[in-house]
Design a protein around this motif. Structure first.
Motif, PDB file in Angstrom:
ATOM      1  N   GLU A  51      38.646  50.272  36.886  1.00 36.80           N
ATOM      2  CA  GLU A  51      39.229  49.763  36.545  1.00 36.80           C
ATOM      3  C   GLU A  51      39.330  48.216  36.063  1.00 36.80           C
ATOM      4  O   GLU A  51      40.881  47.970  35.769  1.00 36.80           O
ATOM      5  CB  GLU A  51      40.198  49.241  38.504  1.00 36.80           C
ATOM      6  CG  GLU A  51      39.998  51.611  38.232  1.00 36.80           C
ATOM      7  CD  GLU A  51      39.478  51.947  39.681  1.00 36.80           C
ATOM      8  OE1 GLU A  51      38.187  50.850  39.103  1.00 36.80           O
ATOM      9  OE2 GLU A  51      39.550  52.335  40.027  1.00 36.80           O
ATOM     10  N   ASP A 108      48.413  55.808  36.514  1.00 42.03           N
ATOM     11  CA  ASP A 108      49.630  55.046  37.690  1.00 42.03           C
ATOM     12  C   ASP A 108      49.163  54.124  38.234  1.00 42.03           C
ATOM     13  O   ASP A 108      49.704  52.582  37.435  1.00 42.03           O
ATOM     14  CB  ASP A 108      49.791  55.767  38.120  1.00 42.03           C
ATOM     15  CG  ASP A 108      50.143  57.239  38.711  1.00 42.03           C
ATOM     16  OD1 ASP A 108      50.830  57.313  38.483  1.00 42.03           O
ATOM     17  OD2 ASP A 108      50.050  57.637  39.562  1.00 42.03           O
ATOM     18  N   PHE A 109      48.022  53.726  38.197  1.00 40.56           N
ATOM     19  CA  PHE A 109      47.558  52.474  38.066  1.00 40.56           C
ATOM     20  C   PHE A 109      47.294  51.622  36.992  1.00 40.56           C
ATOM     21  O   PHE A 109      48.329  49.995  37.504  1.00 40.56           O
ATOM     22  CB  PHE A 109      45.839  52.181  38.812  1.00 40.56           C
ATOM     23  CG  PHE A 109      44.952  50.470  38.109  1.00 40.56           C
ATOM     24  CD1 PHE A 109      45.380  49.583  39.376  1.00 40.56           C
ATOM     25  CD2 PHE A 109      44.521  51.045  37.069  1.00 40.56           C
ATOM     26  CE1 PHE A 109      44.842  48.486  38.732  1.00 40.56           C
ATOM     27  CE2 PHE A 109      43.598  49.642  37.006  1.00 40.56           C
ATOM     28  CZ  PHE A 109      43.913  48.535  37.826  1.00 40.56           C
ATOM     29  N   GLU A 113      51.258  50.014  36.582  1.00 39.11           N
ATOM     30  CA  GLU A 113      50.914  49.279  37.851  1.00 39.11           C
ATOM     31  C   GLU A 113      50.791  47.784  37.101  1.00 39.11           C
ATOM     32  O   GLU A 113      51.316  46.578  36.970  1.00 39.11           O
ATOM     33  CB  GLU A 113      50.670  49.577  38.427  1.00 39.11           C
ATOM     34  CG  GLU A 113      51.185  50.014  39.930  1.00 39.11           C
ATOM     35  CD  GLU A 113      50.059  49.932  41.129  1.00 39.11           C
ATOM     36  OE1 GLU A 113      50.568  48.676  41.507  1.00 39.11           O
ATOM     37  OE2 GLU A 113      49.595  51.102  41.205  1.00 39.11           O
ATOM     38  N   ARG A 144      43.503  43.469  44.027  1.00 39.97           N
ATOM     39  CA  ARG A 144      43.047  44.648  44.259  1.00 39.97           C
ATOM     40  C   ARG A 144      41.385  45.121  43.696  1.00 39.97           C
ATOM     41  O   ARG A 144      40.634  45.590  44.270  1.00 39.97           O
ATOM     42  CB  ARG A 144      44.334  45.799  43.963  1.00 39.97           C
ATOM     43  CG  ARG A 144      44.525  47.045  44.679  1.00 39.97           C
ATOM     44  CD  ARG A 144      44.860  48.093  44.416  1.00 39.97           C
ATOM     45  NE  ARG A 144      45.922  47.469  44.040  1.00 39.97           N
ATOM     46  CZ  ARG A 144      46.818  48.005  43.108  1.00 39.97           C
ATOM     47  NH1 ARG A 144      46.872  49.699  42.765  1.00 39.97           N
ATOM     48  NH2 ARG A 144      48.257  47.286  43.244  1.00 39.97           N
ATOM     49  N   GLY A 194      42.901  56.056  35.380  1.00 43.60           N
ATOM     50  CA  GLY A 194      44.377  55.757  36.023  1.00 43.60           C
ATOM     51  C   GLY A 194      45.542  55.904  35.772  1.00 43.60           C
ATOM     52  O   GLY A 194      45.825  54.522  35.851  1.00 43.60           O
ATOM     53  N   ILE A 217      47.582  42.497  41.746  1.00 44.06           N
ATOM     54  CA  ILE A 217      46.488  43.585  40.968  1.00 44.06           C
ATOM     55  C   ILE A 217      45.458  42.795  40.904  1.00 44.06           C
ATOM     56  O   ILE A 217      44.181  43.967  41.445  1.00 44.06           O
ATOM     57  CB  ILE A 217      47.095  43.902  39.927  1.00 44.06           C
ATOM     58  CG1 ILE A 217      48.298  44.379  39.973  1.00 44.06           C
ATOM     59  CG2 ILE A 217      46.549  44.877  39.175  1.00 44.06           C
ATOM     60  CD1 ILE A 217      48.679  45.600  39.589  1.00 44.06           C
TER      61      ILE A 217
END
Ligand code: TK8
Length: 339
Positions: free
Chosen positions: A106, A324-325, A328, A133, A322, A130
């Motif tokens: 990520e 969706d990530f 964000e 995370r 990802g 973010i």
């Protein structure tokens, strides 16, 4: 390796000695020793930040935690130092996010070309939810992420010709960081990307193994790249964060109170480091000019064209890590711009 997290029975005594001597901390007085290594040299603001971390930690623990600092890849390159953290044979390193993405994919998102419009937006996203995370995900890899520091906006240098537009990448052999997105993006631009550890870069440019490279101004000047490169362009194609990493095993072995101290020190030293770094990045453009480099200013139109060319690569990686990530993250970037 010297088992630096070794628990001494003489914690209090060591602290007292530190106080009594009133001088510089030494490793003999300390219960815990942090070996901290970075890839850049001791002129770079990253090293100044590390010295700031050392000063804060040694003062706040009365010398019970001693910080030994290393620079210029003395303890290895970014990847090797992270592996040492995983094995707890080294306690701290501060790599760019690009090599971190090989451990936690990520992190690739922060290296998306032209993601952050400026440093203030980067600060807000990285220091916000973010960024937090992603730091949390490092624990699965036996590392603890304590703070974001700054490498900065990356610019291109080379020995062949000025890079003014996307077309000028064609055929340039460019050293890239060891990161698949960087590799694919520069391929898409028509360059021949050659991934390589930072420590090998200067020699590779000197010997002509590569024509060029990309790094922030502070690195280009302070690592004397102007000695082996003729052309500089302010492409600002990627913002590179640094992440202050600690071995999880070492961190878990610290008393709670010391965990708080190292965490706060990493953040505080990081604020200092970002400040120093931004000053350096402002000053060093004229230094490069003085050293005889040809400076090319890249227009917004040219940047937009570069972005358009690499967009399919960005989309592929967004899908992979990802969608969706990634959405964000884009949203957080937008929100930060409104503030
Ligand atoms: C330093 C690296 C470096 C990075 C690179 O350890 O490899 O080009 O920008 O400065 O993290």
């Amino acid at each position: 390796e010297n088992g630096s997290a070794s628990e001494g029975e003489d914690t209090e005594e060591a602290a007292e000695n530190g106080e009594e001597s009133g001088g510089e901390a030494t490793s003999e007085d300390a219960t815990y020793t942090i070996e901290a290594g970075i890839g850049l040299n001791n002129k770079h603001p990253q090293y100044k930040g590390l010295l700031e971390f050392k000063e804060i930690v040694e003062e706040e623990t009365d010398g019970d935690v001693f910080v030994e600092t290393y620079h210029s890849s003395q303890l290895g390159d970014d990847r090797e130092m992270m592996e040492s953290l995983q094995l707890n044979t080294q306690e701290v390193t501060i790599p760019s996010t690009a090599p971190i993405a090989n451990f936690v994919e990520e992190f690739t998102v922060f290296d998306f070309p032209f993601l952050f419009p400026n440093e203030q937006v980067a600060d807000q996203v990285l220091d916000g939810e973010i960024g937090d995370r992603l730091l949390g995900k490092l624990e699965e890899e036996e590392m603890v992420g304590l703070a974001y520091w700054e490498n900065g906006f990356r610019d291109v240098t080379n020995s062949q010709h000025p890079v003014e537009t996307a077309e000028d990448f064609e055929g340039l052999t460019l050293r890239t960081m060891e990161n698949d997105l960087h590799l694919d993006a520069f391929s898409e631009l028509g360059a021949n990307p050659t991934p390589m550890a930072f420590g090998e870069l200067f020699t590779a440019m000197q010997q002509g193994t590569v024509d060029g490279q990309e790094n922030p101004l502070a690195t280009i000047y302070l690592e004397s790249f102007y000695e082996v490169q003729d052309y500089y362009s302010d492409t600002h194609h990627v913002y590179s964060p640094f992440v202050f990493l600690m071995s999880k095993q070492f961190y878990d072995g610290l008393p709670d109170e010391y965990q708080t101290i190292v965490e706060d020190a990493a953040v505080e030293a990081g604020e200092f480091q970002r400040e120093q770094n931004r000053k350096a990045n402002e000053e060093h453009l004229s230094n490069l000019e003085e050293e005889g480099m040809e400076i090319t200013e890249v227009s917004d139109e040219a940047r937009a064209e570069m972005k358009e060319i690499v967009q399919p690569v960005i989309d592929d990686y967004a899908e992979e890590i990802g969608a969706d990530f990634v959405d964000e993250v884009y949203q957080a970037v937008e929100d930060a711009q409104e503030n």
